[in-house]
Design a protein around this motif. Structure first.
Motif, PDB file in Angstrom:
ATOM      1  N   SER A  22      19.570 -17.210 -10.488  1.00 17.58           N
ATOM      2  CA  SER A  22      18.205 -16.914 -10.169  1.00 17.58           C
ATOM      3  C   SER A  22      17.675 -15.703 -10.271  1.00 17.58           C
ATOM      4  O   SER A  22      16.702 -15.186 -10.628  1.00 17.58           O
ATOM      5  N   ALA A  23      18.603 -14.602 -10.403  1.00 14.87           N
ATOM      6  CA  ALA A  23      18.299 -13.217 -10.779  1.00 14.87           C
ATOM      7  C   ALA A  23      17.761 -13.029 -11.961  1.00 14.87           C
ATOM      8  O   ALA A  23      16.820 -12.198 -12.195  1.00 14.87           O
ATOM      9  N   LYS A  24      18.493 -13.551 -13.004  1.00 15.06           N
ATOM     10  CA  LYS A  24      18.197 -13.058 -14.294  1.00 15.06           C
ATOM     11  C   LYS A  24      17.265 -14.436 -14.882  1.00 15.06           C
ATOM     12  O   LYS A  24      16.903 -14.406 -15.864  1.00 15.06           O
ATOM     13  N   ASP A  25      17.179 -15.488 -14.241  1.00 17.68           N
ATOM     14  CA  ASP A  25      16.416 -16.673 -14.468  1.00 17.68           C
ATOM     15  C   ASP A  25      16.586 -17.233 -15.772  1.00 17.68           C
ATOM     16  O   ASP A  25      15.922 -17.066 -16.954  1.00 17.68           O
ATOM     17  N   CYS A  26      17.841 -17.268 -15.867  1.00 20.11           N
ATOM     18  CA  CYS A  26      18.662 -18.164 -17.084  1.00 20.11           C
ATOM     19  C   CYS A  26      19.938 -18.785 -16.735  1.00 20.11           C
ATOM     20  O   CYS A  26      20.496 -18.696 -15.526  1.00 20.11           O
TER      21      CYS A  26
END
Length: 464
Positions: A22-26
């Motif tokens: 979720s932090a890097k959205d990947c």
């Protein structure tokens, strides 16, 4: 999506799991070498932890050293056990088990489907033809159990090559009970893993439960929530006509029970693979063909035994189907030589087939069947035993090479290899050994036939 870079030395196989970052959205890939305690890493079989999968570094080592039993626990890697698993008698048992479980899993699926059809307010009514079909299928399954039991008796008899693994010491005549117990447990665990992988890694708990029941008895099968529970009618269908439950002190394994009550029409099954069957029983002729045909030629008789005989390019290193490779092979319902697209099924037996088999005739056999078996060398067995040492060597900086680099090294080598006369001498030595084994088996069968005829004439002369 960003693709993970792999050099030419690493195989195109990913061992791990994907999760959302979720932090890097990947998507984030987490390799199994970072998950030493993860559920996906190991599978427990009879209390032993086998590797379920491997990371890329382990796969490189696997390909480099060709360690077929790479997934075994390290406590299994004793010289005695590795040598035992490569004996001809043990390979015969594993072969018979693969054939048996191929049919057993289909019959279990049939039982579960019939259970759903009979349940509920719209349940179907069974006819006498359905019951006769079930009895015939149950007899067929018992016949496959007979093949497993026959080959297993060659091991527990402790004769020939199996004498050095026998639990009774020859001079003191004292049983090594504790050592034999662990030896037997390890063999069962490895047999479960081999059959499970061969059956495309499906129905693991069904295979584990039935394997323990076959070689022990129902008293020693653990009550686990993952195991199926069968009704009395279903147990009668799956476990056969010879199953008898007694007090646990005198209880025999189902394999031994199968050999104690062999019907007369099924006696030729005990000679499958040893003598060529001559008779009018189509069922025994079919079983013989299914047993003696090598795995690489099963597609010629349109029979499937799991993954035996399938091309290697259809599978990855862990012998799981590589579905992109399957799609590029253009298999279809009409062209499916390896039974990958077609679903496993049971052939419906003809009505009255069991009665018809009792009227079949069996003629005297004149031909001996012998398969070629090349024993493993001491060097090959030691390589298995030194598996952990080899892994530590490669992980500490040992050179791993792929196929291309090994071929380049061989091309650059100036060695001329063995002389032509040595190659020819080794070839004739091997061929003479094969022909000698065939002649010895044929002579022994002739002597047995002459002796039986002489004893029969001698017994008849008393009444003349």
């Amino acid at each position: 999506m960003k693709r993970v870079h792999i050099d030419n030395y690493a195989p195109k196989y990913y061992s791990g799991k994907w999760s959302w970052d979720s932090a890097k959205d990947c998507l984030h890939f987490e390799a199994h070498n970072d998950l030493e305690n993860a559920r996906e890493r190991y599978i427990t079989t009879n209390g032993y932890k086998f590797l379920r999968t491997m990371d890329q570094e382990e796969e490189l080592i696997f390909r480099q050293e060709n360690l077929v039993l790479y997934l075994m626990p390290k406590e299994f890697l004793s010289y005695r056990f590795v040598e035992f698993m490569h004996e001809q008698e043990v390979l015969y048992v594993i072969h018979a088990l693969i054939i048996y479980f191929e049919y057993y899993l289909r019959l279990v699926e049939f039982v579960l489907i019939r259970r759903d059809e009979l349940a509920g307010s719209m349940g179907q009514v069974q006819s006498e033809e359905t019951n006769e079909m079930k009895r015939t299928l149950s007899v067929y399954l018992s016949q496959y159990r007979m093949l497993v039991a026959r080959n297993y008796c060659l091991i527990i008899g402790g004769e020939g090559n199996m004498a050095k693994f026998y639990h009774m010491k020859p001079i003191s005549n004292i049983s090594a009970t504790i050592h034999d117990k662990y030896f037997h447990e390890q063999f069962l665990a490895v047999a479960i893993q081999i059959v499970w992988i061969c059956m495309h890694r499906r129905a693991y708990y069904v295979i584990e439960m039935e394997m323990n029941r076959l070689f022990r008895s129902e008293y020693f099968v653990s009550a686990r929530p993952e195991y199926l529970t069968f009704t009395e009618a279903e147990r009668s269908l799956l476990y056969g006509r010879n199953k008898k439950n007694r007090n646990y002190r005198i209880q025999e394994s189902p394999l031994i029970q199968e050999l104690k009550l062999v019907p007369e029409e099924d006696l030729p099954i005990l000679w499958i693979g040893e003598r060529k069957y001559r008779g009018s029983d189509l069922r025994i002729a079919t079983m013989e063909l299914e047993y003696i045909v090598p795995g690489s030629q099963l597609c010629l008789i349109d029979i499937s035994h799991g993954i035996l005989g399938h091309p290697k390019e259809l599978y990855n290193t862990l012998l799981s189907l590589d579905w992109p490779a399957v799609r590029f092979s253009n298999f279809s319902e009409q062209y499916d030589p390896y039974h990958i697209i077609r679903r496993p099924h049971l052939d419906i037996p003809k009505i009255g087939e069991l009665q018809l088999r009792k009227m079949s005739e069996t003629y005297e056999s004149f031909y001996v069947l012998s398969g070629f078996f090349e024993p493993y060398t001491h060097h090959e067995i030691c390589k298995w035993v030194k598996r952990e040492i080899n892994i530590m060597f490669y992980r500490s900086g040992g050179l791993l090479t792929n196929v291309v680099s090994r071929c380049e090294k061989e091309l650059a080598s100036t060695s001329s290899g063995p002389r032509v006369d040595l190659i020819i001498a080794n070839y004739f030595k091997m061929m003479s050994k094969i022909r000698k084994d065939d002649r010895d088996k044929e002579d022994s069968l002739i002597h047995q036939s002459v002796a039986s005829r002489f004893s029969l004439r001698k017994s008849h002369s008393k009444y003349l």
